[in-house]
Design an enzyme around this catalytic site. Structure first.
Site: not given
Ligand code: ADP
Ligand code: AMP
Length: 213
Positions: A13, A88, A127, A160, A171
């Site tokens: 995302k 969420r 990541r 992280r 999660r």
């Molecule tokens: P989210 O915001 O949904 O938690 P991220 O955008 O941070 O996810 O992506 C999660 C991990 O996967 C990151 O390390 C990112 O660089 C990697 N990633 C994102 N899109 C792709 C893809 N299409 N193919 C492979 N790895 C990806």
């Molecule tokens: P993210 O960076 O989107 O993966 O979020 C990391 C963490 O932040 C999540 O696992 C939750 O603990 C908290 N968080 C982020 N956005 C929300 C939301 N909209 N509602 C509740 N918790 C959130």
């Protein structure tokens, strides 16, 4: 244009939201980034949020909703935004919907980035995040130019705390129980679009731009 990114943690995302923000010149609003910035700055909000985040749980709606509504009320959000990680829960979506209805607006697209659970743990353990500028990388798929260093701002990249495998499983459970119902919520509103999130990030982006126009 107002866009919501839906999908499991690690689905991509944030990666896609950043590209959308750049192409369509709208702010990328990530509640996770806002919480992490608060943790880094040692604010009261950050300390409260950290208790939940470290366990892979959601931060309570009361805290999250206020932060998000304040953020989207800022001037740079006037022409739209891409929300990443919000809503969420159904109550979060309902509050957002009411706030938008009050000002005669609505969400244009909810983009669901679809990635099966079996891919997620690998995605998240690989990541690496820059806590300074919010950039994200993947050690295999999207590596930085220099290992451990952010391409954008030169800061150190970290795994992280909530990307450790035991927390990732929590999660995912939280995602299925609390967030996945939003797919039906936005389908009923006629704005849900799904894309395959397992392909290369550029191909995911192409599919999204075909939807957004
Ligand atoms: P989210 O915001 O949904 O938690 P991220 O955008 O941070 O996810 O992506 C999660 C991990 O996967 C990151 O390390 C990112 O660089 C990697 N990633 C994102 N899109 C792709 C893809 N299409 N193919 C492979 N790895 C990806
Ligand atoms: P993210 O960076 O989107 O993966 O979020 C990391 C963490 O932040 C999540 O696992 C939750 O603990 C908290 N968080 C982020 N956005 C929300 C939301 N909209 N509602 C509740 N918790 C959130």
């Amino acid at each position: 244009m107002k866009i919501i990114m839906l999908g499991a943690p690690g689905a991509g995302k944030g990666t896609q939201a950043k590209m959308i923000a750049e192409k369509y010149q709208i702010p990328h609003v990530s509640t996770g980034d806002i919480f992490r910035a608060n943790i880094k700055n040692g604010t009261e909000l950050g300390m409260e949020a950290k208790k939940y985040m470290d366990q892979g749980l959601l931060v309570p709606d009361e805290l999250t909703v206020k932060i998000l509504l304040d953020r989207v009320a800022q001037a740079d959000c006037e022409n739209g935004y891409v929300l990443d990680g919000f809503p969420r829960t159904i109550p979060q979506a309902e509050v957002l919907d009411e706030a938008l209805t009050k000002i005669g607006e609505k969400i244009d697209f909810a983009i669901n980035v679809d990635v099966p659970d079996e891919n997620i743990v690998r995605r998240m353990s690989g990541r690496r995040a820059c806590l300074k500028c919010g950039a994200t990388y993947h050690i295999e798929h999207i590596p930085p130019k220099t290992e451990g260093v952010c391409d954008t701002c030169g800061s150190e990249l970290v795994l992280r705390d909530d990307d450790k495998p035991e927390t990732v499983l929590n999660r995912l459970t939280v995602y299925h129980n609390q967030t996945q119902p939003l797919i039906d919520f936005y389908t009923a509103k006629g704005v849900l679009r799904s894309v395959d999130g397992t392909v290369d990030m550029k191909d995911v982006f192409t599919a999204i731009t075909e939807i957004l126009g």
